[in-house]
Design a protein around this motif. Structure first.
Motif, PDB file in Angstrom:
ATOM      1  N   LEU A  79       0.678  -1.297   0.083  1.00 16.73           N
ATOM      2  CA  LEU A  79      -0.108  -0.005  -0.073  1.00 16.73           C
ATOM      3  C   LEU A  79       0.847   1.215   0.028  1.00 16.73           C
ATOM      4  N   GLY A  80       0.684   2.062  -0.924  1.00 14.21           N
ATOM      5  CA  GLY A  80       1.478   3.324  -0.949  1.00 14.21           C
ATOM      6  C   GLY A  80       0.287   4.565  -0.762  1.00 14.21           C
ATOM      7  N   CYS A  81       0.889   5.334   0.028  1.00 10.70           N
ATOM      8  CA  CYS A  81      -0.190   6.591   0.461  1.00 10.70           C
ATOM      9  C   CYS A  81       0.873   7.793   0.732  1.00 10.70           C
ATOM     10  N   ILE A  82       0.050   8.996   0.518  1.00  8.78           N
ATOM     11  CA  ILE A  82       0.612  10.223   1.130  1.00  8.78           C
ATOM     12  C   ILE A  82      -0.466  10.462   2.600  1.00  8.78           C
ATOM     13  N   ALA A  83       0.431  10.742   3.523  1.00  8.53           N
ATOM     14  CA  ALA A  83      -0.342  10.618   4.903  1.00  8.53           C
ATOM     15  C   ALA A  83      -0.873  12.127   5.233  1.00  8.53           C
ATOM     16  N   THR A  84      -2.104  12.432   4.541  1.00  6.87           N
ATOM     17  CA  THR A  84      -2.841  13.622   4.603  1.00  6.87           C
ATOM     18  C   THR A  84      -3.702  13.396   5.761  1.00  6.87           C
ATOM     19  N   LYS A  85      -4.393  14.358   6.304  1.00  9.43           N
ATOM     20  CA  LYS A  85      -5.342  14.075   7.255  1.00  9.43           C
ATOM     21  C   LYS A  85      -6.822  14.696   6.825  1.00  9.43           C
ATOM     22  N   PRO A  86      -8.005  14.136   7.343  1.00  5.43           N
ATOM     23  CA  PRO A  86      -8.197  12.908   8.075  1.00  5.43           C
ATOM     24  C   PRO A  86      -7.899  11.641   7.338  1.00  5.43           C
ATOM     25  N   ILE A  87      -7.814  11.603   5.761  1.00  5.19           N
ATOM     26  CA  ILE A  87      -7.991  10.510   5.090  1.00  5.19           C
ATOM     27  C   ILE A  87      -6.572  10.658   4.069  1.00  5.19           C
ATOM     28  N   PRO A  88      -5.775   9.866   4.070  1.00  2.00           N
ATOM     29  CA  PRO A  88      -4.620   9.731   3.284  1.00  2.00           C
ATOM     30  C   PRO A  88      -4.882   9.717   2.027  1.00  2.00           C
ATOM     31  N   VAL A  89      -4.083  10.254   1.233  1.00  2.00           N
ATOM     32  CA  VAL A  89      -4.166   9.964  -0.328  1.00  2.00           C
ATOM     33  C   VAL A  89      -3.613   8.512  -0.832  1.00  2.00           C
TER      34      VAL A  89
ATOM     35  N   PRO B 238       6.811  19.581   3.930  1.00  2.00           N
ATOM     36  CA  PRO B 238       6.919  18.528   2.883  1.00  2.00           C
ATOM     37  C   PRO B 238       5.677  17.222   3.370  1.00  2.00           C
ATOM     38  N   PRO B 239       5.308  16.696   2.517  1.00  2.00           N
ATOM     39  CA  PRO B 239       4.356  15.531   2.911  1.00  2.00           C
ATOM     40  C   PRO B 239       5.327  14.310   3.472  1.00  2.00           C
ATOM     41  N   LEU B 240       4.420  13.450   4.054  1.00  2.00           N
ATOM     42  CA  LEU B 240       5.180  12.086   4.525  1.00  2.00           C
ATOM     43  C   LEU B 240       4.516  11.254   3.529  1.00  2.00           C
ATOM     44  N   VAL B 241       5.543  10.557   2.903  1.00  2.00           N
ATOM     45  CA  VAL B 241       5.183   9.415   1.919  1.00  2.00           C
ATOM     46  C   VAL B 241       5.172   7.909   2.558  1.00  2.00           C
ATOM     47  N   LYS B 242       4.437   7.146   2.486  1.00  2.00           N
ATOM     48  CA  LYS B 242       4.486   5.672   3.233  1.00  2.00           C
ATOM     49  C   LYS B 242       4.364   4.738   2.119  1.00  2.00           C
ATOM     50  N   TYR B 243       5.127   3.362   2.434  1.00  2.00           N
ATOM     51  CA  TYR B 243       4.961   2.178   1.751  1.00  2.00           C
ATOM     52  C   TYR B 243       4.747   1.233   2.692  1.00  2.00           C
TER      53      TYR B 243
END
Length: 422
Positions: free
Chosen positions: A230-240, A271-276
């Protein structure tokens, strides 16, 4: 402004309720280091432990925090930013204001109001002492009278979970289901009901709880898995959320800066937080006997991302194991978790975790039944004693402040390859 001070106090109260670490006056230095990591994990913003100590009054500091700090605290408390938090307070149930002075009575009054107020206060004090003296502590509930289970509906994210419960024996209507450690994800449910559903926007390992009043009567482990990576950009309240084709290639995972901009996610000033993340796609591995290796690269270092913060997380059924990385000059901001303790770069030499991200960085972590060993580019960077209790690895996650790339992932146990990617 004075109103800002009141709002900041309320925001801190919400954070303290969320953490559930007890009175903040009793927090030790390691708690502020842990809070720094928790805020970074959830918001992608690194507020230094010294800044947090100032905010919580451990260091004398008369100025209000910066807008960036206020926005970050509000996000950690569950709001999109400080403005949204302030707006919410206009209608929220704030603690009552201190009692103001009584109005001045006319001089002709013959009543001795000072004496009368003193007598009234004494009567109230005696009454309170009587209440405390005769108040009995609430008895502990019989946990065998309650049941609680859950079932995720899919192997993807977002994921709704069906909770089934029986709380008919509850002596109170205050029955709650809590999705995880986070008390913000605590929902009042019908005492005589049987079903409640909740949605999880991020994968991971959780502890779901059935709470009667303030007592946890039932709890169980809950893994919210991913369907592969799963890849996402950790935006609030719902990730992208990212499509696999947007970050998964034949030989690595990476999210180009241009793709972030196309999703209207700002890279500056914060800067955003990118997660894998990959959870629940291999059999659990004992932390006491494993070997993990991977190559990573933080690919964004402009402006506020100059420290190029990144970390690898071995998700476990207890405290995770993290391998933090940064530009060489920023290791003071790092926080490492070893499955038992939170290790702050403020108090520990984590200089080996400072790297040159213009090249691939080879990271490894392994155990020998007694200790954990962290290696960066083949050199021992840190070692720690293994947790005394049995802990298992259930997933792997990567985080990059800005964006980054990953390749050559291998997870082994007893010299047997259990998980491999790219």
């Amino acid at each position: 402004m004075l109103s800002d001070s009141t709002d900041l106090l309320r925001c801190k109260q919400l954070i303290e309720q969320k953490l559930d670490w007890g009175a903040s006056e009793s927090w030790i230095s390691a708690d502020f280091d842990n809070l720094q990591q928790r805020i970074l994990d959830e918001t992608g913003v690194s507020l230094s432990a010294s800044t947090l100590r100032r905010i919580w009054g451990r260091v004398d500091y008369q100025h209000l925090p910066s807008n960036t700090t206020l926005n970050t605290l509000a996000q950690f408390a569950g709001y999109s930013d400080w403005r949204a938090f302030i707006k919410s307070q206009a209608t929220s149930d704030l603690p009552p204001d201190p009692v103001g002075q009584l109005p001045v009575l006319p001089a002709k009054s013959s009543i001795n109001w000072v004496k009368l107020s003193w007598i009234a206060g004494l009567v109230l004090l005696i009454a309170l002492i009587g209440i405390v003296a005769f108040e009995q502590k609430p008895s502990q509930l019989n946990v065998n009278q309650y049941s609680f289970s859950s079932k995720p509906l899919t192997r993807g994210i977002p994921n709704s979970v069906i909770f089934t419960y029986n709380s008919s024996a509850s002596p109170t209507d205050s029955v709650y289901i809590q999705q995880s450690w986070d008390p913000r994800l605590q929902t009042l449910v019908d005492k005589d009901g049987q079903t409640h559903t909740s949605i999880y926007y991020e994968p991971g390992y959780y502890r779901a709880k059935l709470i009667i009043g303030k007592q946890v009567v039932k709890e169980h482990s809950l893994i919210i898995p991913t369907n592969g990576w799963l890849g996402c950009i950790a935006t609030k309240p719902i990730p992208v959320y990212l499509k696999p084709s947007e970050f998964i290639g034949p030989d690595m995972m990476k999210l180009p800066v241009a793709d972030i901009q196309q999703k209207n996610v700002a890279l500056q000033p914060q800067p955003p937080l990118v997660k894998y993340v990959n959870v629940g796609n291999f059999d659990p591995i004992a932390l006491a006997d494993f070997s993990f290796t991977s190559d990573v690269k933080n690919e964004y270092g402009e402006g506020a991302a100059a420290c190029q913060l990144a970390w690898i997380v071995l998700i476990t059924n207890d405290m995770p194991v993290t391998m933090p990385l940064s530009a060489k000059g920023c290791v003071s901001e790092l926080t490492l978790l070893d499955g038992t303790n939170t290790i702050s770069g403020k108090k520990t030499d984590l200089s080996r975790f400072g790297v040159d991200f213009s090249k691939w960085v080879h990271v490894s972590c392994k155990s020998d039944g007694h200790k954990l060993y962290y290696h960066i580019n083949g050199e021992l960077a840190y070692e720690a004693t293994l947790p005394q209790k049995k802990v298992s690895i259930v997933g792997v996650a990567y985080g990059f402040l800005g964006t980054g790339a990953v390749k050559d992932i291998k997870l082994q146990t007893r010299n047997k390859l259990v998980f491999q990617a790219f």
